[in-house]
Each structure stands twice: as structure tokens, then as C-alpha cells.
Design a protein around this motif. Sequence first.
Motif, mmCIF file in Angstrom:
data_model
loop_
_atom_site.group_PDB
_atom_site.id
_atom_site.type_symbol
_atom_site.label_atom_id
_atom_site.label_comp_id
_atom_site.label_asym_id
_atom_site.label_seq_id
_atom_site.Cartn_x
_atom_site.Cartn_y
_atom_site.Cartn_z
ATOM 1 N N ALA A 82 0.829 -1.207 0.000
ATOM 2 C CA ALA A 82 0.000 0.000 0.000
ATOM 3 C C ALA A 82 0.863 1.256 0.000
ATOM 4 O O ALA A 82 0.601 2.208 -0.751
ATOM 5 C CB ALA A 82 -0.932 -0.014 1.206
ATOM 6 N N LEU A 83 1.883 1.282 0.833
ATOM 7 C CA LEU A 83 2.767 2.453 0.887
ATOM 8 C C LEU A 83 3.488 2.653 -0.443
ATOM 9 O O LEU A 83 3.631 3.781 -0.924
ATOM 10 C CB LEU A 83 3.777 2.291 2.026
ATOM 11 C CG LEU A 83 3.200 2.353 3.452
ATOM 12 C CD1 LEU A 83 4.289 2.066 4.477
ATOM 13 C CD2 LEU A 83 2.560 3.711 3.717
ATOM 14 N N ALA A 84 3.936 1.551 -1.029
ATOM 15 C CA ALA A 84 4.641 1.653 -2.309
ATOM 16 C C ALA A 84 3.720 2.204 -3.385
ATOM 17 O O ALA A 84 4.136 3.037 -4.204
ATOM 18 C CB ALA A 84 5.181 0.285 -2.719
ATOM 19 N N ALA A 130 1.917 6.197 -7.109
ATOM 20 C CA ALA A 130 0.765 6.830 -7.760
ATOM 21 C C ALA A 130 0.913 8.344 -7.768
ATOM 22 O O ALA A 130 0.584 9.009 -8.757
ATOM 23 C CB ALA A 130 -0.525 6.431 -7.051
ATOM 24 N N LEU A 131 1.417 8.907 -6.681
ATOM 25 C CA LEU A 131 1.611 10.353 -6.620
ATOM 26 C C LEU A 131 2.682 10.823 -7.599
ATOM 27 O O LEU A 131 2.663 11.978 -8.045
ATOM 28 C CB LEU A 131 1.986 10.774 -5.193
ATOM 29 C CG LEU A 131 0.865 10.632 -4.141
ATOM 30 C CD1 LEU A 131 1.408 10.907 -2.758
ATOM 31 C CD2 LEU A 131 -0.294 11.564 -4.471
ATOM 32 N N LEU A 132 3.591 9.935 -7.948
ATOM 33 C CA LEU A 132 4.653 10.288 -8.888
ATOM 34 C C LEU A 132 4.301 9.930 -10.327
ATOM 35 O O LEU A 132 4.490 10.734 -11.242
ATOM 36 C CB LEU A 132 5.954 9.582 -8.486
ATOM 37 C CG LEU A 132 6.558 9.988 -7.132
ATOM 38 C CD1 LEU A 132 7.771 9.126 -6.812
ATOM 39 C CD2 LEU A 132 6.940 11.469 -7.138
ATOM 40 N N ILE A 133 3.783 8.714 -10.533
ATOM 41 C CA ILE A 133 3.532 8.222 -11.890
ATOM 42 C C ILE A 133 2.164 8.654 -12.403
ATOM 43 O O ILE A 133 2.026 9.035 -13.571
ATOM 44 C CB ILE A 133 3.654 6.678 -11.925
ATOM 45 C CG1 ILE A 133 5.074 6.256 -11.519
ATOM 46 C CG2 ILE A 133 3.317 6.145 -13.309
ATOM 47 C CD1 ILE A 133 5.250 4.761 -11.376
ATOM 48 N N ALA A 134 1.139 8.586 -11.531
ATOM 49 C CA ALA A 134 -0.225 8.972 -11.925
ATOM 50 C C ALA A 134 -0.626 10.229 -11.169
ATOM 51 O O ALA A 134 -1.636 10.271 -10.465
ATOM 52 C CB ALA A 134 -1.194 7.825 -11.653
ATOM 53 N N ARG A 135 0.156 11.270 -11.333
ATOM 54 C CA ARG A 135 -0.005 12.476 -10.519
ATOM 55 C C ARG A 135 -1.357 13.148 -10.754
ATOM 56 O O ARG A 135 -2.052 13.530 -9.814
ATOM 57 C CB ARG A 135 1.129 13.458 -10.824
ATOM 58 C CG ARG A 135 1.108 14.709 -9.970
ATOM 59 C CD ARG A 135 2.322 15.572 -10.281
ATOM 60 N NE ARG A 135 3.557 14.804 -10.107
ATOM 61 C CZ ARG A 135 4.765 15.269 -10.440
ATOM 62 N NH1 ARG A 135 4.887 16.469 -11.003
ATOM 63 N NH2 ARG A 135 5.837 14.532 -10.241
ATOM 64 N N GLN A 136 -1.755 13.308 -12.010
ATOM 65 C CA GLN A 136 -3.007 14.008 -12.309
ATOM 66 C C GLN A 136 -4.219 13.237 -11.782
ATOM 67 O O GLN A 136 -5.126 13.828 -11.189
ATOM 68 C CB GLN A 136 -3.149 14.231 -13.816
ATOM 69 C CG GLN A 136 -4.389 15.032 -14.196
ATOM 70 C CD GLN A 136 -4.433 15.332 -15.686
ATOM 71 O OE1 GLN A 136 -3.461 15.088 -16.412
ATOM 72 N NE2 GLN A 136 -5.545 15.875 -16.153
#
Length: 493
Positions: A463-465, A470-476
Amino acid sequence: MAGSSALARKAVLGAVWTIATGLGSRVLGLIGTLVLTRFIAPDVYGEVSAASVVAMTAHSMSSLGIGQYIASRPELDRQMVFNATVYFMVAGVAALGAVYLLREPIAVHLVGAPKMLEYMPWLIVAMFIDRLWYIPDRLLIREMRFRSVSLRNTAGELTYTAASVALAVLGWGGNAIVVATLLRAVVRVIITLPAVKLAEWLTPSPLSREKARQLFSFGIPLNFGAMAHFGSTKWDNLVIIRLFGEHVGGLYNLAWNLADIPASQVGERIGDVLVPSFSKLEPEQRKTSLIRALTLLSLLIFPLAIGLGAVAPTILNDTFFNEAWEPAGPLLAVLSALGVTRPIGWVVSSYMQVYGRTRTIMVLEWLKVAAIVGSISLLGWLGGVLWACAGVGVAFGLHGLASLWMVHRADGIPYLRMLRPLVRPLLACLPLVAAVLAVRYGMQSLGPLPRGVRLGTEVVAGALAFVVSALLIARQASSDFLKLAREAIRRRR
């Protein structure tokens, strides 16, 4: 635009309620399943599940698309609702009665599980009781009273979980599931009927041929599609039992139920919210909302489904399942792929319902059933049960891609525009899998640990990973999801 914004907020809040309560009841149901496996053998579980599938098939076949028609038509008058209720109940009596009369040839010759005969009669009764609850429930959904619907559904599921576990502990075996199913249906009726005025759906009115034509021209094609959707999630159990016997059928059914949690408790509940929400938007707004729904769907479901597959071996070895159920671990790992592919088709189906494209939905759903049954039969015959499980995920994936293609052809939405939002959330799941495998490998040297420690550690690490990736790769997509969540919480306050 103000009205559209208000509807969007209401839909998001509805999704939050339905998903939260659904996941909560599903977690408790999962705990109940863990306990049940201590007292019910896989072969008995397979027999009860087969009997349940047959009874539910009769219920689905005789629904006539009436529930979807009511939920997507806010302008219906009481005469139409009463007409729909009469047709719904009469069709249910006919279908369930036919299954009862033919129960022996179905069990012995069609499914090849004669012991399921013990469980069929009362499961048929439970399905009929459920029909008394269904119309009022659809009226609540039509009014977008999602909180009320979700809480009542949760109460029914909690009743089932508590009753099945208690009776299984007392040694009722497969009948524990049967009685719990009956109690769930009764509770749904008792707590749902008072929420809707009887006059809304039981005001005596003449049966109109014109209204019947309107209802059935919409509902029957949609019902064929809905029945195929049901078949794609249930009839595979019957095929597995026919090919590999009740014991493997029980293992498969457990693995499917676990693998289906992301799809059924998130994807389908989002679909329930989207049908009335899409119906209140302008056509161009619907296109934008579809893309947004697919984006948020992937961000929610992909990590749940892929994470479930990653921790599957640990679930069966590090929780409360006894040794008889451990062979379901590899099946769960393979079947978890359906959680990624199945909900895409469900959301697109909700979009197409608003335009009345019931025939398209029907064709897509039956092609999916054919793909699932065909792949299970062929791959199961060639390579065994694991290959049969792999065919399930492939079939759902093909259905999702075909559904998007039909929307592209009908509405001109670029195909890649619908697929693109799925890529980044999928890539963000790779660090999740890597984290789970790293933790599993690192904990091998620790020796025996209390039950649940290994699983809990893997889940937290994954979950942490995913959150970070997600915040970096799927930011939008992540930003949009957080914004909608904050608005829903603020609106609730």
C-alpha cells in the motif's frame, strides 16, 4: 453547470458511501468466510455454491430488466411502476417454480453434482423473498439515496455473515449458508419496504399494453445482457464442477469470491451510482464523465486487484484457512486479473444504458459469457484448472476492450483517449508488487511468526509503495481523486 456540479458531488458522495459500506461489509464477510472454511469442507462448499448459482440464474433470467428501467427513469409514473412490479413478481414465480420442478435433472445430468439437491429448495425460497425487496431498492437508487441503500444492503450482508458463521460453528454444514441466505433476504425486506411509500410502487393500476411495450422493449434486451453478466460471474463455477468435481469447484469458488472483491465491491457499486448520474447530464458532459470515471476507477481498483494477486499465496498460508483450502492460493493469484479487467466493461455498460443501447450491451455480455465458458472448457481440458483460471481474466479483458470500441464507434470518443487513463495507474502498481515480493523474501529468514503478521506486513508495504508511486507516476489522476474526496467530505459536513 451549477446543476451538473451538484450532481457530480452527489454522485461522488454516493460512491463514497456505497464503496465504504460495501467494503466494510465485505471485510466482515471475508472474515466470516475464513471461519466457515474451518467448518465446511471444499466439496460441500462447492455443492452449496452450485445450488445457489442455479437459483440465482432463475432470478436473473426473470428480472426482465425492470430494476434497471426503474433506476434510470426518474420520470416514471405510479402506473408504470405498478405494472413493472406485477410483471416482475409473476415472472419470478414462473422461473423459480420451473427450477424447483426440474431440480433433479439439473443437479444430476447438467451440473453433475447430485448432492446439491439437498440445498436447492430453500435457496429457491430465498430468491423469491429477495424479489420483494428489489423494486423498493431500485426506487431508492433512482432517487439517488445512495446512503440509505448502502446501509440497508450492509445490514443484510452482516446478517448473512453472522448467521452463517454461528450456524457453521454449531455444525450445520452447508445448511448454515442456506439458512443465512434466507435470513439475509428477510432482513432486506423488513428494513427496505418501510423506506419507500407503498403508494409509490403498489398503487393498483390497470395493466397497459402500451406501458408493457415500453418496458419490455427497453428491459428484455437489457435483461439478456444482465443475465449474461450474471452468467459470466457464476456459470464458470458450474463448468469447473463439471470438469473437475465438487472439491475443486469449492476451491475455485472461494478463490473467485476473494478475487472478485475489487470488481464487485468497487467497480459495480460505482456503476450503480453512475447510471442515475449519467442520465442527468448533457451528452457532452457524459463523455467527459466517462473518461473521468475510468481514470478514478483504475486508480482505485488496479492496486486492489494486483495487490490481491501479489499477496495471494500468503493469504491462504498465513490466515485462518485450514490445510484443505491452501490449494486455492494459486487459483486466487491467477484469478485476481479479473479485478483489473472486469470493472471497465461495467462502467462502460452504465454509460451505454443511459442511451438505451441495450442490444449492444446484450451482445457484448453474451460474447463475454461465450469467451469465459469456452476458455475454461478448452484451457481446462488442455492444461488444468490454473489455465482455466487464466482464461477468465483474458475473457474479461477482451470484453472491456470491445466495450470501449463500441463507445468509440457510437460517440466518436477517441479510443486511445479512453485507454490512456488506465496506463499510469497500472504502471504505478509495479512498485507495489516489487515491495510485496521483497518483504516476503526478506521475512523468510525470520522463521515461524504469528498468523497474519506476514500478510499484514506485505499489505502495508504494498500500500505504501503504491501511494508513493501513484503520486509520482499517476499524478493528475491522484490529484483529481484527492480533490473529489475532499469535496465529498466537505459537502457531507
